[in-house]
Enzyme design. Structure first.
Site, PDB file in Angstrom:
ATOM      1  N   LYS A  69       0.827  -1.208   0.000  1.00 13.70           N
ATOM      2  CA  LYS A  69       0.000   0.000   0.000  1.00 13.70           C
ATOM      3  C   LYS A  69       0.860   1.255   0.000  1.00 13.70           C
ATOM      4  CE  LYS A  69      -4.429  -1.663   0.884  1.00 13.70           C
ATOM      5  NZ  LYS A  69      -5.784  -1.509   1.358  1.00 13.70           N
TER       6      LYS A  69
ATOM      7  N   LYS B  52      -3.374  -9.427  -6.535  1.00 13.98           N
ATOM      8  CA  LYS B  52      -4.687  -9.899  -6.083  1.00 13.98           C
ATOM      9  C   LYS B  52      -5.780  -8.934  -6.547  1.00 13.98           C
ATOM     10  CE  LYS B  52      -5.672  -7.729  -1.750  1.00 13.98           C
ATOM     11  NZ  LYS B  52      -6.696  -7.707  -0.765  1.00 13.98           N
TER      12      LYS B  52
ATOM     13  N   LYS C  41     -10.792  -4.273  -4.411  1.00 15.08           N
ATOM     14  CA  LYS C  41     -11.930  -3.384  -4.682  1.00 15.08           C
ATOM     15  C   LYS C  41     -11.493  -1.941  -4.854  1.00 15.08           C
ATOM     16  CE  LYS C  41     -13.623  -4.078  -0.102  1.00 15.08           C
ATOM     17  NZ  LYS C  41     -12.509  -3.762   0.792  1.00 15.08           N
TER      18      LYS C  41
HETATM   19  P1  ATP Z   1      -8.704  -2.835  -0.471  1.00 17.80           P
HETATM   20  O1  ATP Z   1      -8.622  -3.018  -1.936  1.00 17.80           O
HETATM   21  O2  ATP Z   1      -9.419  -1.603  -0.054  1.00 17.80           O
HETATM   22  O3  ATP Z   1      -7.386  -2.983   0.227  1.00 17.80           O
HETATM   23  P2  ATP Z   1      -9.605  -5.499  -0.335  1.00 17.80           P
HETATM   24  O4  ATP Z   1     -10.433  -5.713  -1.546  1.00 17.80           O
HETATM   25  O5  ATP Z   1      -8.243  -6.065  -0.301  1.00 17.80           O
HETATM   26  O6  ATP Z   1      -9.593  -3.978   0.063  1.00 17.80           O
HETATM   27  P3  ATP Z   1     -10.547  -6.035   2.394  1.00 17.80           P
HETATM   28  O7  ATP Z   1     -11.699  -5.251   2.849  1.00 17.80           O
HETATM   29  O8  ATP Z   1      -9.228  -5.577   2.882  1.00 17.80           O
HETATM   30  O9  ATP Z   1     -10.505  -6.131   0.811  1.00 17.80           O
HETATM   31  O10 ATP Z   1     -10.743  -7.565   2.754  1.00 17.80           O
HETATM   32  C1  ATP Z   1     -11.929  -8.218   3.133  1.00 17.80           C
HETATM   33  C2  ATP Z   1     -11.732  -9.711   3.069  1.00 17.80           C
HETATM   34  O11 ATP Z   1     -11.638 -10.138   1.698  1.00 17.80           O
HETATM   35  C3  ATP Z   1     -10.453 -10.217   3.740  1.00 17.80           C
HETATM   36  O12 ATP Z   1     -10.743 -11.424   4.431  1.00 17.80           O
HETATM   37  C4  ATP Z   1      -9.527 -10.494   2.603  1.00 17.80           C
HETATM   38  O13 ATP Z   1      -8.583 -11.491   2.911  1.00 17.80           O
HETATM   39  C5  ATP Z   1     -10.493 -10.957   1.520  1.00 17.80           C
HETATM   40  N1  ATP Z   1      -9.965 -10.712   0.179  1.00 17.80           N
HETATM   41  C6  ATP Z   1      -9.600  -9.498  -0.323  1.00 17.80           C
HETATM   42  N2  ATP Z   1      -9.175  -9.619  -1.596  1.00 17.80           N
HETATM   43  C7  ATP Z   1      -9.267 -10.939  -1.905  1.00 17.80           C
HETATM   44  C8  ATP Z   1      -8.959 -11.700  -3.084  1.00 17.80           C
HETATM   45  N3  ATP Z   1      -8.510 -11.104  -4.165  1.00 17.80           N
HETATM   46  N4  ATP Z   1      -9.173 -13.036  -3.068  1.00 17.80           N
HETATM   47  C9  ATP Z   1      -9.658 -13.639  -1.959  1.00 17.80           C
HETATM   48  N5  ATP Z   1      -9.960 -12.975  -0.801  1.00 17.80           N
HETATM   49  C10 ATP Z   1      -9.769 -11.652  -0.765  1.00 17.80           C
END
Ligand code: ATP
Ligand code: LTN
Length: 333
Positions: free
Chosen positions: A116, A198, A201
């Site tokens: 990040k 990965k 969002k």
């Molecule tokens: P951001 O993009 O704002 O960092 P994020 O999409 O990574 O957010 P989080 O809100 O941080 O999502 O995560 C919520 C849950 O979703 C966590 O348990 C995380 O491990 C899971 N998660 C996030 N991205 C993935 C992915 N690409 N595949 C599987 N699980 C995911």
């Protein structure tokens, strides 16, 4: 444990609309963990979200929409405690105490921080660095036994365990030591545009992710544009064929097929068929959730009631832990 029940806790940031990665890696497992012998706490982690710049109006809207989505995915607010992190002041209180039990060196090793900070080089704030401490507070406040997360969060669960073990050693047996729980398939869904990264969002490129509430047309379009490779064979081989393997993994996550079955289904077909088939499986899988989501977004008062009730129930449990921690620190408790 609380009244003989195991405690489950997880969180998700309202930093955008959840993707299908969030769904298969986390959200769809949350309702499955609800049971007679477990009490689940599900938290909308808005304090975590502000480690990256947020527009307050958008954040407020995303918070409401995320509560609706959790319910639409099957989380039952009567059985589980659904709450917004900033509504329970103990998260900040415990986070400060735990900050004083966490080493800079440990935090500096976190890959999410490194990731990040390179993505947001103009805003490497202290909150981004201490993010895992706030997450440890979320988990430890409720004496959680099980923490369901996607693969990317495993390192944060490990540091939480280390902090809790250290704290217990220095101050008495206060915290339950939690265990992470990662799904067998779909724990790491990759970006449709860059399969080395990965799916996220908050990706500035909307073609990198499919959101849970994207229209069927948008989903078709994003999968049609997904990055693959040029050897034209549909085969699961994440190392050499990351784009195709990601599509296959998404396909199996949404159809319940095994990888061998999925490969057989597309044997001899071109990538167009794989992209189309995967988009169709996603569209079908999301249909009931999208319908329930739309219905709930029409009942804003109800969503506010869910948040208030969740905050009240979460605060009761959190206050008990902070009282014990404060007493152990030598504070008035
Ligand atoms: P951001 O993009 O704002 O960092 P994020 O999409 O990574 O957010 P989080 O809100 O941080 O999502 O995560 C919520 C849950 O979703 C966590 O348990 C995380 O491990 C899971 N998660 C996030 N991205 C993935 C992915 N690409 N595949 C599987 N699980 C995911
Ligand atoms: N940091 C998590 C979201 C999160 C979380 C939690 C997950 C915040 N608090 C507590 C599990 C337990 C993430 O997925 N980025």
């Amino acid at each position: 444990m609380e009244n003989g029940k195991k405690i489950v806790l997880s969180g998700i940031q309202p930093s955008g609309i959840p993707t299908i990665g969030n769904y298969v890696g986390a959200l769809r497992n949350w309702p499955l963990l609800q049971g007679e012998d477990r009490l689940c706490y599900y938290c909308v982690a808005n304090l975590h979200a502000i480690t990256v710049k947020q527009d307050p109006d958008v954040l407020r809207q995303n918070t409401l929409s995320l509560v609706a989505l959790l319910l639409a995915c099957g989380v039952d607010p009567k059985r589980s405690v659904v709450f917004v992190q900033s509504d329970v002041k103990e998260h900040c209180e415990l986070s400060w105490v735990l900050n004083c039990s966490t080493y800079m060196g440990e935090l500096g090793r976190m890959t999410q921080f490194k990731d990040k900070s390179s993505k947001h080089a103009d805003n490497i704030n202290a909150g981004l660095f201490t993010y895992p401490v706030l997450m440890a507070a979320d988990i430890l406040l409720y004496q959680s036994d099980i923490v369901p997360v996607g693969e990317d969060q495993r390192q944060h669960i490990e540091i939480c365990r280390d902090i809790a073990i250290r704290f217990n050693k220095n101050h008495g047996d206060i915290f339950t030591i939690p265990e992470g729980y990662t799904p067998k398939v779909g724990a790491r869904v990759m970006s449709l545009q860059n399969p080395a990264q990965k799916m996220s969002k908050s990706d500035p490129n909307p073609n990198g992710f499919a959101s849970i509430i994207d229209t069927p047309e948008a989903i078709q379009k994003k999968f049609r544009k997904a990055v693959t490779d040029c050897d034209g064979v549909v085969r699961y081989d994440p190392e050499n064929k990351p784009g195709v393997s990601n599509l296959l993994a998404i396909y199996t996550s949404f159809t319940g097929m095994s990888m061998a079955e999925a490969e057989a289904r597309f044997a001899g077909e071109n990538y167009g068929a794989l992209k189309n088939g995967t988009a169709e499986a996603v569209i079908e899988g999301l249909k009931p959730i999208q319908a329930e989501y739309s219905r709930l977004m029409g009942s804003v008062d109800y969503l506010h009631e869910v948040m208030e009730d969740g905050a009240r129930r979460a605060s009761e449990a959190a206050a008990r832990t902070v009282k014990r921690v404060y007493a152990a620190m030598g504070f008035n408790a």
